[in-house]
Enzyme design. Structure first.
Site, PDB file in Angstrom:
ATOM      1  N   PRO A   2       0.903  -1.102  -0.001  1.00 30.93           N
ATOM      2  CA  PRO A   2      -0.137  -0.169  -0.056  1.00 30.93           C
ATOM      3  C   PRO A   2       0.963   1.262  -0.049  1.00 30.93           C
ATOM      4  CG  PRO A   2       0.092  -1.139   2.191  1.00 30.93           C
ATOM      5  CD  PRO A   2       0.961  -1.524   1.392  1.00 30.93           C
ATOM      6  N   GLU A   3       0.300   2.291  -0.858  1.00 25.31           N
ATOM      7  CA  GLU A   3       1.084   3.507  -0.837  1.00 25.31           C
ATOM      8  C   GLU A   3       0.091   4.490   0.024  1.00 25.31           C
ATOM      9  OE1 GLU A   3       2.458   4.671  -4.550  1.00 25.31           O
ATOM     10  OE2 GLU A   3       2.340   2.744  -5.278  1.00 25.31           O
ATOM     11  N   LYS A  59       3.459   6.291   4.913  1.00 24.93           N
ATOM     12  CA  LYS A  59       2.811   5.138   4.672  1.00 24.93           C
ATOM     13  C   LYS A  59       2.383   4.137   5.861  1.00 24.93           C
ATOM     14  CE  LYS A  59       5.203   4.586   0.291  1.00 24.93           C
ATOM     15  NZ  LYS A  59       6.335   3.813  -0.322  1.00 24.93           N
ATOM     16  N   ARG A 260      13.083  -1.057  -9.296  1.00 26.55           N
ATOM     17  CA  ARG A 260      11.678  -0.978  -9.536  1.00 26.55           C
ATOM     18  C   ARG A 260      11.146  -1.152 -10.793  1.00 26.55           C
ATOM     19  NH1 ARG A 260       9.600   0.172  -4.594  1.00 26.55           N
ATOM     20  NH2 ARG A 260       8.098  -1.601  -5.075  1.00 26.55           N
TER      21      ARG A 260
END
Length: 270
Positions: A2-3, A59, A260
């Site tokens: 989750p961001e 976060k 990424r």
DNA sequence: AGGTTGACCTGGACGC
DNA sequence: TGCGTCCAGGTCAACC
């Protein structure tokens, strides 16, 4: 997983359901890696307390609890696959459940995390948790520009650096860069003042819209009720490799940057 | 000191 | 069906 938008959605959902409730008892698994503070210490600190609020910082989910006059902050970082659910006691336990806070009324707050990148910890007393970096939703344009302008690293890597801005992750970095027409490989220091302004505006737009839609459900993200978000329907580049750009029809490219996967349109993003 | 890379984990998707 | 490979939204220690 989750961001910022997902964590915001989860924190708000959990807050609405449990603030004012009392934690009657605490159970934890025996996976020490999950517990940044010793699990027994967390369990001791949370047993019998009143939950006064649940909010998001970067976060991280911050649960503030009160015992008599003193308050403690319980920090929940969801990592990639962490979930924080409010469940009736008769709902079967998910595998990889690592902590259960059972409330006075029988409901349970459950922390579930298959990949175990999530972390649970206690914040030292009298030092409210503020996170590693600046808050993307409230940072001024001049502070934003001052943060990125000195950086000799690709802008995508800088956006993911939580000690600069906290809360932005891989999805929203790619989406904000696309909406501001900036190529992820550009060095942060090379962005013009106008591009930095456009980037911050795009980032705010993307984050706010995602919060409104309850976040992005790419694989296993769910909110406090186990419901999925809808922002994944709005992704313009993220996980759209080889699909046509929604603006110019060029195929969306995927590269690896800062370790990424990174998605962009080589025609629209300069 | 700032920047980059790989390790940490499990599970789902896909190819053979 | 079953096995191997690759990929995943995040951090952080260890390197250059």
């Amino acid at each position: 997983m989750p961001e910022l938008p997902e964590v915001e959605t989860i924190a708000a959902g959990v807050h609405a359901r449990v603030h004012g409730a009392r934690i009657a008892r605490v159970w934890h698994s025996e996976k020490p890696q999950t517990f940044k503070s010793p699990a027994e210490e967390i369990a001791r600190a949370l047993t019998g307390v009143l939950i006064s609020s649940v909010r998001r910082v970067g976060k991280t989910i911050v649960m503030t609890v009160e015992r008599k006059k003193s308050s403690t902050e319980f920090l929940i970082h969801l990592g990639m696959t962490g979930r924080l659910l409010v469940s009736a006691p008769d709902v079967p336990l998910a595998t990889h459940t690592h902590m259960i806070l059972t409330l006075d009324d029988g409901r349970q707050i459950r922390f579930v995390d298959p990949r175990r990148f999530g972390r649970l910890s206690l914040q030292p007393a009298d030092t409210p948790y503020t996170g590693p970096g600046s808050e993307p939703l409230t940072i001024s344009q001049s502070d934003f520009s001052a943060l990125f302008h000195p950086r000799h690293t690709p802008i995508k890597a800088a956006l993911l650096n939580q000690s600069l801005l906290h809360g932005v992750g891989n999805i929203y970095a790619d989406e904000a860069l696309f909406r501001s027409s900036v190529r992820p490989t550009r060095l942060a220091a090379s962005l013009t003042r106008i591009e930095l302004t456009c980037l911050r505006t795009s980032l705010l737009d993307v984050l706010r819209q995602a919060i409104q839609l309850g976040g992005s459900s790419v694989s296993d993200y769910v909110d406090a009720d186990g419901a999925r978000g809808f922002f994944q329907l709005e992704h313009r580049v993220y996980q759209r490799t080889n699909q046509p750009c929604l603006v110019c029809k060029s195929p969306i490219r995927r590269i690896v940057l800062a370790g990424r996967s990174t998605h962009f349109c080589s025609h629209c993003q300069k």
